[in-house]
Design a protein around this motif. Sequence first.
Motif, PDB file in Angstrom:
ATOM      1  N   TYR A   1      38.525  39.740  45.559  1.00 63.03           N
ATOM      2  CA  TYR A   1      37.967  40.121  44.205  1.00 63.03           C
ATOM      3  C   TYR A   1      37.153  41.143  44.324  1.00 63.03           C
ATOM      4  O   TYR A   1      37.057  42.306  43.735  1.00 63.03           O
ATOM      5  CB  TYR A   1      37.763  39.156  43.426  1.00 63.03           C
ATOM      6  CG  TYR A   1      36.968  39.635  42.229  1.00 63.03           C
ATOM      7  CD1 TYR A   1      37.457  39.894  41.067  1.00 63.03           C
ATOM      8  CD2 TYR A   1      35.361  39.520  42.059  1.00 63.03           C
ATOM      9  CE1 TYR A   1      36.797  40.530  39.846  1.00 63.03           C
ATOM     10  CE2 TYR A   1      34.538  39.843  41.040  1.00 63.03           C
ATOM     11  CZ  TYR A   1      35.179  40.362  39.854  1.00 63.03           C
ATOM     12  OH  TYR A   1      34.620  40.948  38.570  1.00 63.03           O
TER      13      TYR A   1
ATOM     14  N   TRP B   1      36.697  43.161  47.170  1.00 59.25           N
ATOM     15  CA  TRP B   1      37.242  44.516  47.639  1.00 59.25           C
ATOM     16  C   TRP B   1      37.916  45.065  46.455  1.00 59.25           C
ATOM     17  O   TRP B   1      37.573  46.268  46.333  1.00 59.25           O
ATOM     18  CB  TRP B   1      38.367  43.866  48.368  1.00 59.25           C
ATOM     19  CG  TRP B   1      39.595  44.830  48.789  1.00 59.25           C
ATOM     20  CD1 TRP B   1      40.627  44.965  48.294  1.00 59.25           C
ATOM     21  CD2 TRP B   1      39.514  45.784  49.775  1.00 59.25           C
ATOM     22  NE1 TRP B   1      41.240  45.847  48.953  1.00 59.25           N
ATOM     23  CE2 TRP B   1      40.540  46.588  49.797  1.00 59.25           C
ATOM     24  CE3 TRP B   1      38.330  46.257  50.694  1.00 59.25           C
ATOM     25  CZ2 TRP B   1      40.887  47.553  50.746  1.00 59.25           C
ATOM     26  CZ3 TRP B   1      38.760  47.434  51.693  1.00 59.25           C
ATOM     27  CH2 TRP B   1      40.102  47.978  51.788  1.00 59.25           C
ATOM     28  N   ALA B   2      38.753  44.616  45.525  1.00 58.75           N
ATOM     29  CA  ALA B   2      39.075  45.544  44.450  1.00 58.75           C
ATOM     30  C   ALA B   2      38.108  45.704  43.522  1.00 58.75           C
ATOM     31  O   ALA B   2      38.371  47.069  43.030  1.00 58.75           O
ATOM     32  CB  ALA B   2      40.364  44.352  43.660  1.00 58.75           C
TER      33      ALA B   2
ATOM     34  N   VAL C   1      38.343  49.827  43.095  1.00 56.19           N
ATOM     35  CA  VAL C   1      38.851  50.440  41.948  1.00 56.19           C
ATOM     36  C   VAL C   1      38.203  49.839  40.696  1.00 56.19           C
ATOM     37  O   VAL C   1      37.840  50.482  39.674  1.00 56.19           O
ATOM     38  CB  VAL C   1      40.487  50.003  41.786  1.00 56.19           C
ATOM     39  CG1 VAL C   1      40.856  50.649  40.684  1.00 56.19           C
ATOM     40  CG2 VAL C   1      40.962  50.502  42.894  1.00 56.19           C
ATOM     41  N   ILE C   2      38.181  48.413  40.423  1.00 58.78           N
ATOM     42  CA  ILE C   2      37.899  47.734  39.129  1.00 58.78           C
ATOM     43  C   ILE C   2      36.631  48.344  38.684  1.00 58.78           C
ATOM     44  O   ILE C   2      36.681  48.870  37.449  1.00 58.78           O
ATOM     45  CB  ILE C   2      37.920  46.364  39.199  1.00 58.78           C
ATOM     46  CG1 ILE C   2      39.197  45.576  39.522  1.00 58.78           C
ATOM     47  CG2 ILE C   2      37.463  45.624  37.901  1.00 58.78           C
ATOM     48  CD1 ILE C   2      39.142  44.382  40.036  1.00 58.78           C
TER      49      ILE C   2
ATOM     50  N   VAL D   1      45.320  48.129  38.302  1.00 56.83           N
ATOM     51  CA  VAL D   1      44.861  47.089  38.543  1.00 56.83           C
ATOM     52  C   VAL D   1      44.686  46.031  37.474  1.00 56.83           C
ATOM     53  O   VAL D   1      44.007  44.976  37.258  1.00 56.83           O
ATOM     54  CB  VAL D   1      43.498  47.313  39.298  1.00 56.83           C
ATOM     55  CG1 VAL D   1      43.625  47.905  40.661  1.00 56.83           C
ATOM     56  CG2 VAL D   1      42.285  47.990  38.361  1.00 56.83           C
TER      57      VAL D   1
ATOM     58  N   VAL E   1      46.068  42.640  38.162  1.00 57.44           N
ATOM     59  CA  VAL E   1      45.395  41.890  39.153  1.00 57.44           C
ATOM     60  C   VAL E   1      43.912  41.455  38.461  1.00 57.44           C
ATOM     61  O   VAL E   1      43.411  40.297  38.643  1.00 57.44           O
ATOM     62  CB  VAL E   1      45.165  42.475  40.280  1.00 57.44           C
ATOM     63  CG1 VAL E   1      46.577  42.478  41.238  1.00 57.44           C
ATOM     64  CG2 VAL E   1      44.666  43.575  40.333  1.00 57.44           C
TER      65      VAL E   1
ATOM     66  N   GLY F   1      48.918  47.496  41.811  1.00 56.01           N
ATOM     67  CA  GLY F   1      47.734  46.814  41.855  1.00 56.01           C
ATOM     68  C   GLY F   1      47.751  45.667  42.917  1.00 56.01           C
ATOM     69  O   GLY F   1      46.712  45.356  43.627  1.00 56.01           O
TER      70      GLY F   1
ATOM     71  N   ILE G   1      47.244  47.114  46.187  1.00 54.22           N
ATOM     72  CA  ILE G   1      45.552  47.399  46.502  1.00 54.22           C
ATOM     73  C   ILE G   1      45.028  46.251  47.258  1.00 54.22           C
ATOM     74  O   ILE G   1      44.089  46.212  47.926  1.00 54.22           O
ATOM     75  CB  ILE G   1      44.962  47.852  45.388  1.00 54.22           C
ATOM     76  CG1 ILE G   1      45.587  49.557  45.041  1.00 54.22           C
ATOM     77  CG2 ILE G   1      43.519  48.170  45.599  1.00 54.22           C
ATOM     78  CD1 ILE G   1      45.105  50.091  43.783  1.00 54.22           C
ATOM     79  N   VAL G   2      45.306  44.931  46.100  1.00 58.57           N
ATOM     80  CA  VAL G   2      44.663  43.811  46.513  1.00 58.57           C
ATOM     81  C   VAL G   2      44.831  43.224  47.902  1.00 58.57           C
ATOM     82  O   VAL G   2      44.134  42.900  48.750  1.00 58.57           O
ATOM     83  CB  VAL G   2      44.743  42.719  45.485  1.00 58.57           C
ATOM     84  CG1 VAL G   2      44.040  41.516  45.961  1.00 58.57           C
ATOM     85  CG2 VAL G   2      44.092  43.105  44.435  1.00 58.57           C
TER      86      VAL G   2
ATOM     87  N   GLY H   1      43.228  44.310  51.183  1.00 64.88           N
ATOM     88  CA  GLY H   1      42.285  43.547  51.507  1.00 64.88           C
ATOM     89  C   GLY H   1      42.189  42.310  52.451  1.00 64.88           C
ATOM     90  O   GLY H   1      41.150  42.094  52.882  1.00 64.88           O
TER      91      GLY H   1
END
Length: 482
Positions: free
Chosen positions: A97, A99-100, A104-105, A392, A395, A455, A458-459, A462
């Motif tokens: 979480y 990391w994303a 990005v988030i 994202v 996710v 998304g 991307i996660v 990590g």
Amino acid sequence: MEKHSSSGAQFQRSLRLIDGVMLVSGVMIGSGIFIVSAEIARTVGGVGYLLLVWVLSGVMTIIGALSYGELSGMFPHAGGQYVYLREALHPLIGFLYGWAFFLVIETGTIAAVAVAFAKYTAYLLPQVGEDYIIWQIGGFAVNRAQLLAIAMILFLTYVNTRGIRTGKWIQLIFTLAKILALLLLVILGLWIGFQAQVWQANWQQAWHAFQVVFQNGQTIQQPSSGILLIGLTGVAMVGALFSSDAWNSVTFIAAEIKKPEKNIGRSMFLGTLLVTIVYLLCNVMYVGVLSMHEIATAPADRVASAAAVHFLGTWGAGMIAAMIMISTFGCNNGLVLSGARVYYTMANDRLFFSPAGKLNEKGVPATALWLQGIWASLLCISGKYSDLLNYVIFVVLIFYVLTIVGIIRLRKTRPDLHRPYRAVGYPYLPVLYIAMAICICISLLWLRPDYTWPGLIIVLIGIPMYYAFIRRQKSSSVSSQS
């Protein structure tokens, strides 16, 4: 217990309940309410479904806030959702979480909000528009709007390195200003701009469900019903949910909230309730001023501008531009302020760059703030923040589901934990939230697959990063022992 920074400085508990409510409301209200209704109208059709999407999204957000209150009472520490996932499920889930969140988030949202600020500033001051190219190599270009967006991010980053009090006052002033401005817009729209014929016509076709698609320069209505309508409603809710997102930001600054065991949960509930009411009022105003066709086909999706022009004339669009500037500035202040606390906590868990785990003499994580600001600025220049945020969405919903699953798991695995606040309607409301979020995720997998798998990639990237940090921790421990 809250960990102290290695520099010796400590977080200061200086934020009251009203500050928490203003943070929640301020980060929720960005530019979405001014534009998202157009996409919703194109997806579900009738005014009944338009308002239903906003109601369901508001209810879902409030349920999430009420559920998170239990976790905030158990773990009133900096880092919020990262801490909850770490404690309730597994450190790896918490890291993914975080990391994303950094990649990005949070930073992607900061970039998107900053660019929205710059675009609407350019409406009033064309000299800072996207058409003015500063530097270009091949297909890559940097324009004045991007530089203004970066200047906004770096300015707010600097302001928030000077202590929590300055950021708190910016949040209070700008949040109150935009809520009052939105309410004024609603009042003027329903008082001056209300058109009885338009209102009646909209409600005559209230439950006529259809998609609006563009073919050969024309708009075509494609009827929808049954399972397809349910799926499209779930897809339409994504825009409304993310116009209300970041309501959990107050959990990230738990170490700076007075009486966090009670005030964090209250802040989330009151903030989400306030914004839900304001959003519904705005949409009621839209359907009283504009036909559903005008909402669905508003130029550049600027529904608020289209409505304002109807009852305020040509300068109505300028008023909306000024409102969005105020709204996005206050929104980004809250995002900048709160987001850095997640990286601070991760760094103290030795799962992020170690300098981010230190507080400056003002008691704020300045290095974490600057890392966040620099990465968000790079996203502004890349122009890819919008794509990344779309990727994202899926996710983010999954992490919300996992966090609320964590409440149920902790009730079973750690029943002895002190719970000064218990989730309202447990277990029914948390389970309802999980079911609604899963339905939306299924809808995205079915109807918007391009918004799902990128998304997840991307996660998942990590995972090796997490184990790299773990190996570094073990190497450091061995070195210190030898």
